[in-house]
Design an enzyme around this catalytic site. Sequence first.
Site, short mmCIF file in Angstrom:
data_model
loop_
_atom_site.label_atom_id
_atom_site.label_comp_id
_atom_site.label_asym_id
_atom_site.label_seq_id
_atom_site.Cartn_x
_atom_site.Cartn_y
_atom_site.Cartn_z
N CYS A 175 -5.01 2.64 -12.39
CA CYS A 175 -5.26 1.45 -11.55
C CYS A 175 -6.61 0.82 -11.85
O CYS A 175 -6.89 -0.29 -11.40
CB CYS A 175 -5.20 1.82 -10.08
SG CYS A 175 -3.62 2.44 -9.56
N HIS A 198 -9.91 -2.08 -5.08
CA HIS A 198 -8.52 -1.76 -5.45
C HIS A 198 -7.67 -1.63 -4.19
O HIS A 198 -8.07 -1.00 -3.22
CB HIS A 198 -8.50 -0.46 -6.26
CG HIS A 198 -7.12 0.00 -6.57
ND1 HIS A 198 -6.16 -0.82 -7.10
CD2 HIS A 198 -6.52 1.22 -6.42
CE1 HIS A 198 -5.04 -0.13 -7.27
NE2 HIS A 198 -5.23 1.10 -6.85
N ASN A 215 0.37 -1.17 -3.59
CA ASN A 215 -0.55 -0.88 -4.70
C ASN A 215 0.12 -1.33 -5.99
O ASN A 215 1.08 -0.70 -6.45
CB ASN A 215 -0.85 0.62 -4.70
CG ASN A 215 -1.76 1.05 -5.83
OD1 ASN A 215 -2.05 0.27 -6.74
ND2 ASN A 215 -2.20 2.29 -5.78
N1 ACO Z 1 7.00 8.72 5.53
C1 ACO Z 1 6.92 9.63 6.51
N2 ACO Z 1 6.21 10.76 6.41
C2 ACO Z 1 5.55 10.99 5.26
C3 ACO Z 1 5.58 10.08 4.18
C4 ACO Z 1 6.34 8.91 4.36
N3 ACO Z 1 6.44 7.98 3.39
N4 ACO Z 1 4.83 10.58 3.18
C5 ACO Z 1 4.34 11.74 3.60
N5 ACO Z 1 4.77 12.00 4.86
C6 ACO Z 1 4.48 13.15 5.70
C7 ACO Z 1 4.01 14.35 4.91
O1 ACO Z 1 5.13 15.09 4.44
C8 ACO Z 1 3.22 15.12 5.95
O2 ACO Z 1 4.12 15.85 6.76
P1 ACO Z 1 3.75 17.37 7.21
O3 ACO Z 1 2.49 17.23 8.02
O4 ACO Z 1 4.95 17.76 7.98
O5 ACO Z 1 3.53 18.11 5.92
C9 ACO Z 1 2.62 14.02 6.85
O6 ACO Z 1 3.40 12.82 6.57
C10 ACO Z 1 1.14 13.74 6.57
O7 ACO Z 1 0.96 13.70 5.17
P2 ACO Z 1 -0.47 13.44 4.54
O8 ACO Z 1 -0.36 13.54 3.06
O9 ACO Z 1 -1.51 14.26 5.25
O10 ACO Z 1 -0.69 11.93 4.98
P3 ACO Z 1 -1.95 11.04 4.74
O11 ACO Z 1 -2.45 10.53 6.04
O12 ACO Z 1 -2.94 11.70 3.82
O13 ACO Z 1 -1.33 9.80 3.98
C11 ACO Z 1 -1.10 8.96 1.75
C12 ACO Z 1 -0.66 10.01 2.76
C13 ACO Z 1 -0.76 7.59 2.32
C14 ACO Z 1 -0.36 9.19 0.45
C15 ACO Z 1 -2.63 9.05 1.55
O14 ACO Z 1 -2.98 10.40 1.28
C16 ACO Z 1 -3.12 8.17 0.43
O15 ACO Z 1 -3.13 6.97 0.55
N6 ACO Z 1 -3.60 8.77 -0.67
C17 ACO Z 1 -4.11 8.00 -1.79
C18 ACO Z 1 -2.96 7.51 -2.63
C19 ACO Z 1 -3.38 6.51 -3.67
O16 ACO Z 1 -4.22 5.69 -3.44
N7 ACO Z 1 -2.75 6.61 -4.82
C20 ACO Z 1 -2.87 5.64 -5.86
C21 ACO Z 1 -4.13 5.75 -6.65
S1 ACO Z 1 -4.28 4.46 -7.79
C22 ACO Z 1 -3.36 4.70 -9.27
O17 ACO Z 1 -3.90 4.89 -10.34
C23 ACO Z 1 -1.88 4.67 -9.27
#
Ligand code: ACO
Length: 331
Positions: free
Chosen positions: A120, A253, A283
């Site tokens: 990204c 970003h 994203n």
């Molecule tokens: N819908 C419902 N529940 C979900 C989903 C979903 N889409 N995805 C995950 N969950 C659940 C998980 O299974 C977890 O359940 P559990 O507690 O029973 O295990 C719960 O929700 C919480 O999961 P977390 O991973 O703790 O959630 P978090 O608040 O951290 O949000 C997220 C997850 C949105 C992915 C966040 O961690 C994030 O934004 N990370 C950065 C991602 C990113 O920016 N990636 C791209 C980088 S750029 C590139 O180069 C591509």
Amino acid sequence: MIGAAQAGKPVTITGLGAHVPERVVTNDELSQHVDTSDEWIRERTGIRERRIAAPEEALSDLALPAAREALRQAGVEGSDIDLVIVATVTPDMAFPSTGALLADALGATDAAAYDLSAGCTGFMYALAQGYGMLAAGLARRALVVGGDVLSRILDWTDRSTLVLFGDGAGAVVLEAAPDDGFLGFELGADGAGGASLWLPGSGSRLFEEPDRFVKMNGREVFKFATRVLVDSAEAVLERCGVAIEDVDVYVPHQANVRIIDHATKKLGIPSDRVVINVDRYGNTSSGSIPLALADAEADGRLRPGKLVLMTGMGAGLTWGSALMRWTKAAA
Ligand code: ACO
């Protein structure tokens, strides 16, 4: 890598274009594929909807309209371009490069053209390369594109990645400016952290059993993102001798509104100076920052003299910032 842009002549963006696919996919629609909800996605990411390419649309189909608009704004023809850089992790194919395909479609027959992969952060890397080539006199007029069709490499049964991404592309023309333009860049990479966000079966490793879907440790990427967005921005500001209070437009970003809010607060940038469109596009990977720049221009924020700070982060793991004093005037 860090540097103030003092090496050669001033360089700036003289044209800017963006393009997204027509099809809007809402959170409710995704909840028909995976166990998720509109409420969860909006609360945890700020995303309401994203654009998804049609099956016949590849990256060059999204990049071409964006590039044409950038050329139109700059008042130049494809044949005036002597450098084309496309930042992407989803080129049309490994080769020919999307840069070469795009140069051909635009009639940039005298251009060097290639693709660049930095997740990204790709657009920030490509801007720095374009700047460097122009400042050193290797090229006179560059087309720099950032774009991805991330929907092609998503596992449509994995809720932890499916809900985050969308498709889109943006393009800029870089030219020498009488003054202002780019003030400095900071770029970095941490390959040791690469396994937090990877596409295992996409190259010469694991080619016999290709696994072509994005894998991500969301929590690790979240921690990384909130750290580097702040560190990279502070480093480039310090190198250029600019105070954070002087930043007029902050273009981070667009991965997750919670990551953006965290960085914005830590940096101390007032929220009305922050460009956010992740709610509409998700994203878009290498497309994220040029799409956000195009939005900032459309809503009148990118006026001459404004100080613009862009910071990206992503797969690699990589990060990068560019600082510029906005002008679209060519020398
Ligand atoms: N819908 C419902 N529940 C979900 C989903 C979903 N889409 N995805 C995950 N969950 C659940 C998980 O299974 C977890 O359940 P559990 O507690 O029973 O295990 C719960 O929700 C919480 O999961 P977390 O991973 O703790 O959630 P978090 O608040 O951290 O949000 C997220 C997850 C949105 C992915 C966040 O961690 C994030 O934004 N990370 C950065 C991602 C990113 O920016 N990636 C791209 C980088 S750029 C590139 O180069 C591509």
